[in-house]
Scaffold this active site. Sequence first.
Site, short mmCIF file in Angstrom:
data_model
loop_
_atom_site.label_atom_id
_atom_site.label_comp_id
_atom_site.label_asym_id
_atom_site.label_seq_id
_atom_site.Cartn_x
_atom_site.Cartn_y
_atom_site.Cartn_z
N LYS A 143 -17.78 39.02 -20.70
CA LYS A 143 -18.93 38.30 -20.11
C LYS A 143 -18.50 36.89 -19.73
CE LYS A 143 -21.93 36.24 -23.02
NZ LYS A 143 -22.17 34.81 -22.79
N ASN A 144 -17.79 36.21 -20.65
CA ASN A 144 -17.48 34.79 -20.44
C ASN A 144 -16.36 34.56 -19.44
OD1 ASN A 144 -19.55 34.30 -22.13
ND2 ASN A 144 -18.28 33.67 -23.88
N ARG A 179 -27.42 29.09 -19.44
CA ARG A 179 -26.62 27.85 -19.40
C ARG A 179 -25.41 28.02 -18.50
NH1 ARG A 179 -24.28 23.24 -21.42
NH2 ARG A 179 -22.03 23.38 -21.45
N CYS A 194 -30.21 25.03 -26.45
CA CYS A 194 -30.52 26.36 -26.95
C CYS A 194 -30.37 26.33 -28.46
CB CYS A 194 -29.61 27.40 -26.31
SG CYS A 194 -27.90 27.18 -26.73
N ARG A 225 -26.59 21.40 -25.43
CA ARG A 225 -25.57 21.94 -24.52
C ARG A 225 -25.36 20.95 -23.37
NH1 ARG A 225 -25.00 27.47 -25.40
NH2 ARG A 225 -22.96 27.22 -24.42
N LEU A 277 -19.35 16.14 -19.52
CA LEU A 277 -17.92 16.23 -19.18
C LEU A 277 -17.75 16.88 -17.79
CD1 LEU A 277 -16.62 17.40 -22.67
CD2 LEU A 277 -16.31 15.14 -21.65
N ASP A 336 -17.81 31.90 -31.44
CA ASP A 336 -18.65 33.05 -31.09
C ASP A 336 -18.49 34.20 -32.07
OD1 ASP A 336 -18.26 32.68 -27.48
OD2 ASP A 336 -19.39 31.56 -28.98
N ARG A 355 -28.10 40.26 -23.69
CA ARG A 355 -27.46 39.24 -22.84
C ARG A 355 -25.95 39.39 -22.86
NH1 ARG A 355 -28.61 33.34 -23.99
NH2 ARG A 355 -27.07 33.34 -22.32
C1 EPZ Z 1 -18.47 28.66 -23.54
O1 EPZ Z 1 -19.62 27.86 -23.45
C2 EPZ Z 1 -18.98 30.06 -23.87
N1 EPZ Z 1 -19.89 30.52 -22.82
C3 EPZ Z 1 -19.71 30.03 -25.22
O2 EPZ Z 1 -20.05 31.39 -25.54
C4 EPZ Z 1 -18.75 29.51 -26.29
O3 EPZ Z 1 -19.43 29.44 -27.52
C5 EPZ Z 1 -18.23 28.13 -25.89
O4 EPZ Z 1 -17.60 28.19 -24.58
C6 EPZ Z 1 -17.20 27.58 -26.87
O5 EPZ Z 1 -16.14 28.48 -26.98
C7 EPZ Z 1 -19.38 30.94 -21.64
O6 EPZ Z 1 -18.19 30.92 -21.42
C8 EPZ Z 1 -20.37 31.46 -20.63
P1 EPZ Z 1 -18.22 24.27 -24.16
P2 EPZ Z 1 -19.51 26.37 -22.85
O7 EPZ Z 1 -18.54 23.49 -22.93
O8 EPZ Z 1 -18.40 26.28 -21.89
C9 EPZ Z 1 -19.54 20.19 -26.02
C10 EPZ Z 1 -21.45 33.15 -26.12
O9 EPZ Z 1 -21.91 33.42 -27.24
N2 EPZ Z 1 -19.68 19.75 -24.63
O10 EPZ Z 1 -16.83 24.73 -24.37
O11 EPZ Z 1 -20.86 25.97 -22.40
C11 EPZ Z 1 -20.54 21.26 -26.41
O12 EPZ Z 1 -21.75 20.67 -26.84
C12 EPZ Z 1 -21.45 31.72 -25.62
O13 EPZ Z 1 -20.92 33.99 -25.34
C13 EPZ Z 1 -19.93 18.41 -24.35
O14 EPZ Z 1 -20.05 17.61 -25.27
O15 EPZ Z 1 -19.14 25.55 -24.17
C14 EPZ Z 1 -19.83 21.97 -27.54
O16 EPZ Z 1 -20.01 21.26 -28.74
C15 EPZ Z 1 -22.24 30.79 -26.53
N3 EPZ Z 1 -20.07 18.00 -23.05
C16 EPZ Z 1 -18.36 21.89 -27.13
O17 EPZ Z 1 -18.27 20.82 -26.18
C17 EPZ Z 1 -19.92 18.88 -22.00
O18 EPZ Z 1 -20.02 18.46 -20.82
C18 EPZ Z 1 -17.84 23.15 -26.47
O19 EPZ Z 1 -18.73 23.48 -25.42
C19 EPZ Z 1 -19.66 20.24 -22.30
C20 EPZ Z 1 -19.53 20.65 -23.62
#
Ligand code: EPZ
Length: 421
Positions: free
Chosen positions: A22-23, A91, A115, A120, A124, A308, A400
């Site tokens: 999915k991701n 998201r 969420c 979220r 960045l 995850d 989902r």
């Molecule tokens: C991806 O989300 C995955 N989703 C998430 O999987 C996964 O948990 C996450 O990466 C971490 O591995 C998809 O790929 C669709 P991040 P993403 O940006 O990219 C912070 C699932 O269950 N952050 O890597 O949205 C954020 O708050 C889902 O399949 C900022 O601070 O996650 C978090 O603490 C849930 N500023 C950390 O970084 C930003 O601009 C990692 O978030 C972006 C993120």
Amino acid sequence: MEKLLVHGGSRLKGTVTISGSKNSSLPIMAATLLTREKCVIRKVPDLSDTNYMVRILATLGADVERASGNVITSAENVSHQAPYDLVRKMRASVCVLGPLVGRLRQALVSLPGGCVIGDRPIDLHLRGLEALGARVEVKGGDVSVHAAEGLRGAEVNMRGKHGSTVLGTGNIMMAAVLAKGQTIIEGAAVEPEVSDLAAFLNAMGAKVQGAGTRTIVIEGVDELGGAEHVVIPDRIEAGTFLVAGALAGDDVTLENVCSSHMGELINFLRQSGHPVNELPGDRLHISSGQDVRGNDLVTGPYPEFATDMQAQVCALCATTPGISVVTETVFPQRFMHVPELNRMGANIRMEDSTAIIRGVERLSAAPVMASDLRASAALVVAGLAAEGTTEVNRLYHIDRGYENIDDKLHRIGARVERVSQ
Ligand code: EPZ
């Protein structure tokens, strides 16, 4: 609304085929906006999240069709404005930002809400687009991005306080492939899904090097063409079934897996006493360990232990003899599954973003509430070995991210029933 009745006690036996990731599918589907030509993406799982992305692409003006696990797109004329009513539901929709700005020099996308797993932010992502020369404005819940002169290559850093951002790295890669000049992404996420996206972009004619490492170098090109791509296996779905096999499995085989993407989970299970074997032909075998003991883990950005998979492992540790300590560093609030597991008789105590789990003999069934995708999966897994029938409500959370989870569980002998409430 549907719920899943999980009748505990069956021992799992048989083979389950893991779906495409999915991701990985979501950003790759967004990347098809970067070309007018036809793209074919294979092994896209049939989930509500990927169906949302199909609808978003179609609403933006692309021709999109799904046929037997493939998504075929032709984005000849697309609008820069993503539909609020769809974007707010997922998201990951934020990853249309990069391709829209890259191709159209503008984008209007609603801000993703928070969420249950935590805030979220996309700061960045937006800082990265500004570094490439875009003007970013956040107003009325929308993000408006303009780059009238086109984007220019630059050095950007995708690292936040909780590690590198996965979708942020993808977004900036997709914005940079059509920018003028060279972009260097420092602090890039190294998840396999980032490498899969880079492979697709390069198949389209992009020049992306270093994906899978912390430094990605992109030479901008004038335009991209259509491409075909097979999505990598879903390492989180595979991990979820591996945990189910550790909890209640006599003889479970997973096929269509990439075990090199699951190193930390496999190590954790083996260290806990569960025999995990890598078989030829992209397969994994697992059965419940006979002499298992509590174990500790700390989640972190890849290649550390996947956030995850944290909820599913908490469900496993709930009946593992001894004490297990699970610390969440990516989404520190991601423990919605804990009160539900405790309703089933687990003994889990929270200290900030650490769960201290004292293994109990057996969980007992209870009506439980799914809250997010992975917490829901954890409750289904917990129900497999619980005494009685566990009722997992709000099944839409699971749908989902897990393709046909009931059929897959049936194939390995689990007794589950999807019923309407
Ligand atoms: C991806 O989300 C995955 N989703 C998430 O999987 C996964 O948990 C996450 O990466 C971490 O591995 C998809 O790929 C669709 P991040 P993403 O940006 O990219 C912070 C699932 O269950 N952050 O890597 O949205 C954020 O708050 C889902 O399949 C900022 O601070 O996650 C978090 O603490 C849930 N500023 C950390 O970084 C930003 O601009 C990692 O978030 C972006 C993120």
